[in-house]
Design an enzyme around this catalytic site. Structure first.
Site, PDB file in Angstrom:
ATOM      1  CB  VAL A 234      30.169  -0.695 -17.029  1.00  0.00           C
ATOM      2  CG1 VAL A 234      31.194  -1.864 -17.428  1.00  0.00           C
ATOM      3  CG2 VAL A 234      29.073  -1.210 -15.953  1.00  0.00           C
TER       4      VAL A 234
ATOM      5  CB  ILE B 219      25.276 -19.663 -13.382  1.00  0.00           C
ATOM      6  CG1 ILE B 219      24.468 -19.481 -14.736  1.00  0.00           C
ATOM      7  CG2 ILE B 219      26.723 -20.007 -13.585  1.00  0.00           C
ATOM      8  CD1 ILE B 219      24.534 -20.775 -15.323  1.00  0.00           C
TER       9      ILE B 219
ATOM     10  CE1 TYR C  37      20.724  -9.427 -12.541  1.00  0.00           C
ATOM     11  CE2 TYR C  37      18.758 -11.122 -13.202  1.00  0.00           C
ATOM     12  CZ  TYR C  37      20.230 -10.795 -12.924  1.00  0.00           C
ATOM     13  OH  TYR C  37      21.080 -11.755 -13.606  1.00  0.00           O
ATOM     14  CB  ALA C  38      12.803  -8.779 -14.324  1.00  0.00           C
ATOM     15  CB  ALA C  39      13.104  -3.595 -15.747  1.00  0.00           C
ATOM     16  CB  SER C  40      18.425  -4.377 -15.911  1.00  0.00           C
ATOM     17  OG  SER C  40      18.705  -5.522 -15.250  1.00  0.00           O
ATOM     18  CE  LYS C  41      21.421  -9.253 -16.092  1.00  0.00           C
ATOM     19  NZ  LYS C  41      22.773  -9.258 -16.571  1.00  0.00           N
TER      20      LYS C  41
ATOM     21  CB  SER D 120      19.240 -12.916 -16.533  1.00  0.00           C
ATOM     22  OG  SER D 120      18.466 -13.802 -15.665  1.00  0.00           O
TER      23      SER D 120
ATOM     24  CG  ASN E 163      30.097 -11.245 -17.010  1.00  0.00           C
ATOM     25  OD1 ASN E 163      29.308 -12.150 -16.869  1.00  0.00           O
ATOM     26  ND2 ASN E 163      30.758 -10.528 -15.922  1.00  0.00           N
TER      27      ASN E 163
HETATM   28  P1  NAP Z   1      29.428 -11.851  -9.787  1.00  0.00           P
HETATM   29  O1  NAP Z   1      30.053 -12.957  -9.496  1.00  0.00           O
HETATM   30  O2  NAP Z   1      28.667 -10.877  -8.705  1.00  0.00           O
HETATM   31  O3  NAP Z   1      30.352 -10.844 -10.823  1.00  0.00           O
HETATM   32  C1  NAP Z   1      29.954  -9.870 -11.351  1.00  0.00           C
HETATM   33  C2  NAP Z   1      31.099  -8.689 -11.501  1.00  0.00           C
HETATM   34  O4  NAP Z   1      30.766  -7.573 -12.039  1.00  0.00           O
HETATM   35  C3  NAP Z   1      32.003  -8.529 -10.249  1.00  0.00           C
HETATM   36  O5  NAP Z   1      33.444  -8.780 -10.340  1.00  0.00           O
HETATM   37  C4  NAP Z   1      31.804  -7.122  -9.943  1.00  0.00           C
HETATM   38  O6  NAP Z   1      32.595  -6.463  -9.182  1.00  0.00           O
HETATM   39  C5  NAP Z   1      31.427  -6.560 -11.189  1.00  0.00           C
HETATM   40  N1  NAP Z   1      30.755  -5.000 -11.378  1.00  0.00           N
HETATM   41  C6  NAP Z   1      29.918  -4.800 -10.456  1.00  0.00           C
HETATM   42  N2  NAP Z   1      29.284  -3.746 -10.895  1.00  0.00           N
HETATM   43  C7  NAP Z   1      30.252  -3.025 -11.797  1.00  0.00           C
HETATM   44  C8  NAP Z   1      30.316  -1.961 -12.455  1.00  0.00           C
HETATM   45  N3  NAP Z   1      29.729  -0.926 -12.267  1.00  0.00           N
HETATM   46  N4  NAP Z   1      31.654  -1.880 -13.577  1.00  0.00           N
HETATM   47  C9  NAP Z   1      32.327  -3.077 -13.561  1.00  0.00           C
HETATM   48  N5  NAP Z   1      32.169  -4.154 -13.151  1.00  0.00           N
HETATM   49  C10 NAP Z   1      31.198  -4.219 -12.202  1.00  0.00           C
HETATM   50  O7  NAP Z   1      28.100 -12.171 -10.836  1.00  0.00           O
HETATM   51  P2  NAP Z   1      28.063 -13.316 -11.815  1.00  0.00           P
HETATM   52  O8  NAP Z   1      27.051 -14.418 -11.039  1.00  0.00           O
HETATM   53  O9  NAP Z   1      29.340 -13.873 -12.178  1.00  0.00           O
HETATM   54  O10 NAP Z   1      27.269 -12.614 -13.035  1.00  0.00           O
HETATM   55  C11 NAP Z   1      27.719 -12.059 -14.320  1.00  0.00           C
HETATM   56  C12 NAP Z   1      26.810 -11.609 -15.160  1.00  0.00           C
HETATM   57  O11 NAP Z   1      25.921 -12.781 -15.329  1.00  0.00           O
HETATM   58  C13 NAP Z   1      25.900 -10.590 -14.576  1.00  0.00           C
HETATM   59  O12 NAP Z   1      25.337  -9.743 -15.635  1.00  0.00           O
HETATM   60  C14 NAP Z   1      24.725 -11.443 -14.002  1.00  0.00           C
HETATM   61  O13 NAP Z   1      23.535 -10.475 -14.136  1.00  0.00           O
HETATM   62  C15 NAP Z   1      24.643 -12.635 -15.125  1.00  0.00           C
HETATM   63  N6  NAP Z   1      23.526 -13.810 -14.629  1.00  0.00           N
HETATM   64  C16 NAP Z   1      24.329 -14.439 -13.718  1.00  0.00           C
HETATM   65  C17 NAP Z   1      23.445 -15.513 -13.149  1.00  0.00           C
HETATM   66  C18 NAP Z   1      23.801 -16.484 -12.005  1.00  0.00           C
HETATM   67  O14 NAP Z   1      22.963 -17.327 -11.821  1.00  0.00           O
HETATM   68  N7  NAP Z   1      25.065 -16.229 -11.553  1.00  0.00           N
HETATM   69  C19 NAP Z   1      22.089 -15.865 -14.010  1.00  0.00           C
HETATM   70  C20 NAP Z   1      22.145 -14.973 -15.120  1.00  0.00           C
HETATM   71  C21 NAP Z   1      22.704 -14.168 -15.420  1.00  0.00           C
HETATM   72  P3  NAP Z   1      32.294  -6.434  -7.453  1.00  0.00           P
HETATM   73  O15 NAP Z   1      32.392  -7.835  -7.119  1.00  0.00           O
HETATM   74  O16 NAP Z   1      33.355  -5.692  -6.957  1.00  0.00           O
HETATM   75  O17 NAP Z   1      30.571  -5.838  -7.425  1.00  0.00           O
END
Ligand code: NAP
Length: 247
Positions: A63, A187, A154-158, A141, A89
């Site tokens: 992305v 999560i 991370y906080a600034a991006s969100k 987030s 996402n």
């Molecule tokens: P995750 O399990 O790490 O999954 C993120 C996915 O995004 C992975 O498949 C990753 O691929 C892919 N990705 C990374 N860099 C990318 C890029 N440049 N282009 C395209 N895809 C890319 O994370 P998650 O916990 O499911 O989180 C998903 C979203 O929810 C994120 O935006 C995160 O900030 C947000 N979020 C999560 C939580 C939580 O508690 N988990 C809380 C608040 C917000 P690789 O594995 O190959 O890097």
């Protein structure tokens, strides 16, 4: 079947929250464009979507790279002819206290989490503007609302995602395009699995509902925002965190 015959593009859908959003949308009748930087993982999600009886396309899309995003969008249009739903996402963390936070780690997180969403919104909104309809959901987030030591990037991006959501909502509202954000709390995914047990126990004690969130908790909110049930909601951020942050 709240998303019957809709076409949804989900970034970072190879695992975690993105994968569950894809599967939940498929169960609601949507066809899926599964985008991820990791094509093997995207292919796995594609197979799972197909097993649910829906059509899916797996694409390697980083992305942060606008040309790659645009190429992906063109391939999706070749196959499905339209894009009804975009879920931004894809996200990463590279945690460190500000004094030790490198420029490279600042840039990496801002590039994926914020510029990545800008890139996909730019490429997909031209399609939705022509269709005169669409739903855009940005995964933010609670850290973008309350901040967190060690997560300045991370906080600034969100926080940026929340502001991007409001501006995009205002720009696209007249063409029947809803733009909202979902702000998850803690999560259970690969992203949070790596946190120290001590920190997890402390966080759990701050969650009024007494449990960590599941990927299904986030996906259910996304179904609502992607469906006609939320047609009068735009520019909002829905917090999905078991009550940790009450605005
Ligand atoms: P995750 O399990 O790490 O999954 C993120 C996915 O995004 C992975 O498949 C990753 O691929 C892919 N990705 C990374 N860099 C990318 C890029 N440049 N282009 C395209 N895809 C890319 O994370 P998650 O916990 O499911 O989180 C998903 C979203 O929810 C994120 O935006 C995160 O900030 C947000 N979020 C999560 C939580 C939580 O508690 N988990 C809380 C608040 C917000 P690789 O594995 O190959 O890097």
């Amino acid at each position: 079947m709240r998303l019957k015959e809709k076409v949804a593009l989900i970034t970072g859908a190879g695992q975690g929250i993105g994968r569950e959003i894809a599967l939940s949308f498929a169960r609601e009748g949507a066809d899926l464009a599964i985008c991820d930087i990791n094509l093997e993982q995207a292919g796995q999600t594609k197979k799972e979507v197909e097993a649910l009886g829906r059509t899916a396309l797996d694409l390697k899309v980083d992305v942060t790279n606008y040309a790659e995003v645009e190429e992906g969008v063109n391939k999706i249009l070749d196959k499905f002819k339209r894009i009804d739903i975009l879920v931004n996402n894809a996200g990463i963390t590279k945690d460190s206290l500000i004094l030790r936070l490198s420029e490279a780690d600042w840039d990496a997180v801002l590039n994926v989490n914020l510029k990545g969403a800008f890139n996909t919104i730019k490429a997909v909104s031209r399609v939705m503007l022509k269709q005169r309809s669409g739903k855009i959901i940005n995964i933010a987030s609670i850290i973008g609302i309350i901040g967190n030591p060690g997560q300045a990037n991370y906080a600034a991006s969100k926080a940026g995602i929340i502001a991007l959501t409001k501006t995009t909502a205002k720009e696209l509202a007249s063409r029947n395009i809803n733009v909202n954000a979902v702000a998850p709390g803690f999560i259970q995914t690969a992203m949070t699995e790596k946190l120290p047990e001590e920190l997890k126990a402390k966080m759990l004690s701050n969650i009024p509902l007494g449990r960590f969130g599941t990927v299904q908790d986030v996906a259910k909110t996304c179904i609502y925002l992607a469906s006609e049930d939320s047609s009068y909601i735009t520019g909002q951020t829905i917090v999905v965190d078991g009550g940790m942050v009450m605005l």
